[in-house]
Enzyme design. Structure first.
Site, PDB file in Angstrom:
ATOM      1  N   CYS A 193      75.671  15.289 -91.553  1.00 37.76           N
ATOM      2  CA  CYS A 193      75.571  14.267 -92.477  1.00 37.76           C
ATOM      3  C   CYS A 193      74.045  14.525 -93.174  1.00 37.76           C
ATOM      4  O   CYS A 193      73.134  15.169 -92.665  1.00 37.76           O
ATOM      5  CB  CYS A 193      75.554  12.826 -91.973  1.00 37.76           C
ATOM      6  SG  CYS A 193      74.440  12.662 -90.721  1.00 37.76           S
ATOM      7  N   HIS A 215      66.223  16.871 -83.991  1.00 34.23           N
ATOM      8  CA  HIS A 215      66.744  17.018 -85.402  1.00 34.23           C
ATOM      9  C   HIS A 215      65.643  17.399 -86.091  1.00 34.23           C
ATOM     10  O   HIS A 215      65.135  16.474 -87.099  1.00 34.23           O
ATOM     11  CB  HIS A 215      67.485  15.512 -85.866  1.00 34.23           C
ATOM     12  CG  HIS A 215      67.945  16.012 -87.291  1.00 34.23           C
ATOM     13  ND1 HIS A 215      68.271  16.966 -87.832  1.00 34.23           N
ATOM     14  CD2 HIS A 215      68.482  14.809 -88.128  1.00 34.23           C
ATOM     15  CE1 HIS A 215      68.526  16.731 -89.170  1.00 34.23           C
ATOM     16  NE2 HIS A 215      68.884  15.380 -89.263  1.00 34.23           N
ATOM     17  N   CYS A 268      69.248  16.812 -94.793  1.00 32.57           N
ATOM     18  CA  CYS A 268      69.341  17.143 -93.307  1.00 32.57           C
ATOM     19  C   CYS A 268      70.043  18.617 -93.364  1.00 32.57           C
ATOM     20  O   CYS A 268      69.919  19.251 -92.273  1.00 32.57           O
ATOM     21  CB  CYS A 268      70.068  16.220 -92.484  1.00 32.57           C
ATOM     22  SG  CYS A 268      69.147  14.624 -92.361  1.00 32.57           S
TER      23      CYS A 268
END
Length: 383
Positions: A369, A339, A89
């Site tokens: 994260c 996201h 991510c």
């Protein structure tokens, strides 16, 4: 050590699942903000030293070093190289770090950092299926060293988000109120035109289509948990979406040579890691480490961005760090804005930079994260 400056940053809107950007080829989506960035900054693209690009699940149309491909698809000079990196991510936040490090080392002067993800074209499940074809049920389990160290227990983000909610005492209503605020803040930003200068329209889409302005606490409370008996629902999780973003990082010499006007200076960068089973807790120790190394405290930071992968993640982070909600994700976060894994790092920093400029803040801190229990931290100074 030389400074690294953010000259400008531009992103696509976020396209929702089966939305307006779903049919765009991933390379075309990735190329879009590169073209917009070069046009906006007015630089000679042949002077760019490298393109550092974040993208996950680089299979199918995202394979073959999409960072290099995106530059070529954008019609840019062939002599400029590109590379694609995967820190899950945090891939495009790491792209910013690598670009800044190239400048700070004195070996590069102009670097494009960015990222993209076409989650409609390549769903997260598709990458897992690719592994299953070869007899592996997960990227980790089955490796002797992994099994000996961590066992063969199921590993996934939803389970981690549930574990965090339980350990930090974060109930479902608290997460739903946080989710509602994300949508409200994002819609306020859209209504006030705060994203207008950040977004390069694409595919007929000029604004983020992931935001749900009609979200209510009653509607969120009616959603079923993803795991039986759990507290995580789709309403408190980030959305799968399509998006891309690009940023120009420059040295002081390049700023002077090309007549550029920096928007911010990279003040501090680091990346740390924690337990991979918990996976999503690393932003806490990573932020503590970064603030200590930078000689700063939470009070020194005007605005924060902590990615809303799941509501429990930033809520636990805020609780341990003492970050007030009014200083964090002030233009909404991943729950509302999506996201798009490989693009999220630059998307977050684009939002952070715009929010600092709107509010007159000086320092902004960004973290998120990342798979494998990792977390990047970037501190920027608005100029």
């Amino acid at each position: 050590m030389p400074d690294a400056y953010i000259i400008d940053s531009v992103r696509s809107p976020t396209g929702r699942k089966r939305g307006s950007l779903a049919a765009i080829h991933p390379a075309d989506l990735a190329a879009h903000p590169i073209k917009a960035l070069i046009a906006r900054t007015g630089i000679d693209p042949a002077q760019v030293d490298d393109v550092v690009w974040g993208c996950c699940d680089t299979i199918g149309p995202q394979a073959g070093d999409i960072g290099r491909t995106a530059w070529l698809v954008a019609g840019m000079p062939e002599e400029v190289p590109g590379t694609t990196i995967d820190r899950q991510c945090g891939s495009s936040q790491q792209a910013i770090h690598f670009a800044a490090q190239g400048v700070m080392s004195g070996t590069q002067d102009l670097v494009v950092a960015g990222g993209s993800q076409s989650m409609n074209a390549i769903p997260i499940s598709a990458a897992m299926y690719a592994g299953e074809q070869y007899g592996f049920s997960s990227p980790f389990i089955g490796a002797e060293g992994w099994d000996a160290r961590y066992g063969t227990e199921e590993i996934n983000q939803i389970k981690s988000a549930e574990m965090i909610a339980e350990k930090w005492g974060i109930d479902r209503e608290t997460m739903e109120r946080f989710s509602l605020a994300s949508h409200q803040r994002a819609q306020t930003a859209i209504d006030n035109g705060w994203f207008a200068k950040d977004i390069a329209p694409v595919g007929g889409l000029s604004t983020d289509e992931t935001v749900r302005p009609n979200t209510t606490l009653e509607g969120l409370a009616a959603l079923k948990p993803v795991r039986e008996g759990g507290v995580i629902t789709a309403g408190v999780a980030s959305q799968n979406c399509d998006a891309s973003a690009a940023m120009l990082i420059a040295s002081e010499a390049a700023v002077k040579a090309h007549g550029l006007k920096p928007r911010a200076r990279i003040h501090y960068i680091s990346v740390r890691a924690a337990n991979p089973i918990w996976m999503l807790t690393a932003p806490i120790p990573a932020t503590q480490y970064a603030l200590q190394k930078a000689g700063m405290s939470v009070d020194d930071i005007d605005l924060f961005e902590c990615n809303e992968a799941f509501a429990s993640v930033p809520l636990a982070w805020m609780k341990d760090l003492g970050v007030p909600h009014e200083k964090m994700n002030v233009h909404g976060g991943g729950i509302a804005l999506g996201h798009p894994i490989g693009a999220t790092g630059v998307r977050l920093m684009t939002n952070l930079l715009g929010a600092l400029e709107r509010t007159g803040g000086r320092y902004g801190l960004q973290t998120m994260c990342e798979g494998g229990g990792q977390a990047n931290v970037t501190i920027i100074e608005r100029l």
